[in-house]
Scaffold this active site. Structure first.
Site, PDB file in Angstrom:
ATOM      1  CB  SER A  88      -2.121  -2.321  -1.338  1.00 31.06           C
ATOM      2  OG  SER A  88      -1.341  -3.339  -1.929  1.00 31.06           O
ATOM      3  CG  ASP A  90       7.753  -5.763  -2.288  1.00 29.35           C
ATOM      4  OD1 ASP A  90       6.687  -5.267  -2.678  1.00 29.35           O
ATOM      5  OD2 ASP A  90       8.450  -5.263  -1.405  1.00 29.35           O
ATOM      6  CE  LYS A 113       8.128  -6.372   5.017  1.00 34.31           C
ATOM      7  NZ  LYS A 113       7.051  -5.747   4.237  1.00 34.31           N
ATOM      8  CD  GLU A 173       7.682  -2.623   5.444  1.00 35.12           C
ATOM      9  OE1 GLU A 173       6.601  -2.254   5.000  1.00 35.12           O
ATOM     10  OE2 GLU A 173       8.568  -3.122   4.724  1.00 35.12           O
TER      11      GLU A 173
HETATM   12  C1  5RP Z   1       6.571  -1.808   1.963  1.00 30.25           C
HETATM   13  C2  5RP Z   1       6.528  -3.279   1.817  1.00 30.25           C
HETATM   14  C3  5RP Z   1       5.218  -3.894   1.479  1.00 30.25           C
HETATM   15  O1  5RP Z   1       4.865  -4.775   2.490  1.00 30.25           O
HETATM   16  C4  5RP Z   1       5.333  -4.614   0.174  1.00 30.25           C
HETATM   17  O2  5RP Z   1       5.739  -3.679  -0.811  1.00 30.25           O
HETATM   18  C5  5RP Z   1       4.016  -5.275  -0.226  1.00 30.25           C
HETATM   19  O3  5RP Z   1       3.063  -4.294  -0.477  1.00 30.25           O
HETATM   20  P1  5RP Z   1       1.604  -4.646  -0.991  1.00 30.25           P
HETATM   21  O4  5RP Z   1       0.902  -5.345   0.110  1.00 30.25           O
HETATM   22  O5  5RP Z   1       1.026  -3.259  -1.302  1.00 30.25           O
HETATM   23  O6  5RP Z   1       1.721  -5.481  -2.235  1.00 30.25           O
HETATM   24  O7  5RP Z   1       7.490  -3.985   1.982  1.00 30.25           O
HETATM   25  O8  5RP Z   1       7.871  -1.357   2.220  1.00 30.25           O
END
Ligand code: 5RP
Length: 227
Positions: free
Chosen positions: A33, A86, A96, A105
């Site tokens: 997001s 995260d 992450k 990623e």
């Molecule tokens: C997805 C990820 C995202 O980059 C991580 O969860 C952060 O997400 P957000 O920007 O929605 O907080 O690692 O696999």
């Protein structure tokens, strides 16, 4: 702009990172997001970039904005990749994979000369660990893998009902505070059947862009000459 301070912080950080991307660059697009806003800003300004993506949903977003998307092998290396996180510790180690996309990623981040992380300030932590460590695993012996994770110190292992874009199982393991993220990362990487884990060592990270709820941006560089 939204009235929700957290959503606002994500938008500010994500849009800020789009300013680091110049026309002519090859770009890795993360998932989530926050990087949503980086991708949106690139689309809004009709950026003349060639992108590779980390998930089906990011691909759909990028294509809907008429960004050029090609497979990673067509580029080999990237000028820059942008993605969320995260958890971010003071040394810029990351957790992450909250969106289950950490395998792609990590590949895309590793392809990039510069890996820029975008986040709201809630992602800053003193020690990694409370989020748990996302795990992508082969659907062969998840119970055996869970036992191996417990042998490494996990006190809880939870299997997600979702699958990764690669069709694999997604799990999360809680080890308590990660006092040695690099050591745990190496131990996890050695487990048979574990496809990828969500610990991203600080060596991968060039720059972290964090916004607070007022929309003030703070940047952290891994080293002064990194960018
Ligand atoms: C997805 C990820 C995202 O980059 C991580 O969860 C952060 O997400 P957000 O920007 O929605 O907080 O690692 O696999």
């Amino acid at each position: 702009m939204t009235d929700d301070p957290l959503a606002h912080a994500k938008e500010v950080a994500g849009r800020y990172a789009a300013g680091l991307i110049e026309d002519g660059m090859t770009v890795g697009l993360g998932t989530g997001s926050t990087v949503f806003w980086t991708i949106t800003a690139l689309g809004e300004r009709h950026a003349d970039v060639v992108c590779t993506v980390t998930s089906h949903r990011t691909e759909a977003l990028a294509r809907s904005l008429r960004l050029v998307v090609v497979p990673p092998d067509e580029l080999g290396r990237l000028d820059i990749a942008v993605d969320g996180a995260d958890e971010i510790d003071p040394d810029l180690n990351l957790i992450k994979g909250g969106g289950g996309a950490h395998t792609r990623e990590k590949i895309v981040a590793d392809m990039a000369d510069r890996f820029v992380v975008v986040a709201d300030q809630t992602k800053l932590v003193e020690e990694l660990g409370a989020f748990g460590v996302p795990i992508e695993a082969l659907d062969f012996a998840p119970g055996v893998l869970a036992a191996r994770l417990r042998d490494l110190g996990a006190h809880e292992v939870v299997r997600s009902p979702e699958r990764s874009d690669n069709g694999n199982l997604l799990m999360r393991a809680w080890f308590g505070p990660l006092t040695d993220p690099e050591g745990l990362a190496a131990a996890l990487a050695a487990l048979p059947g574990l496809v990828e884990h969500g610990i991203f060592p600080h060596e991968m990270v060039t720059r972290v862009v964090v916004s607070d709820n007022q929309g003030h941006v703070v940047e952290r560089l891994r080293s002064a000459d990194a960018c």
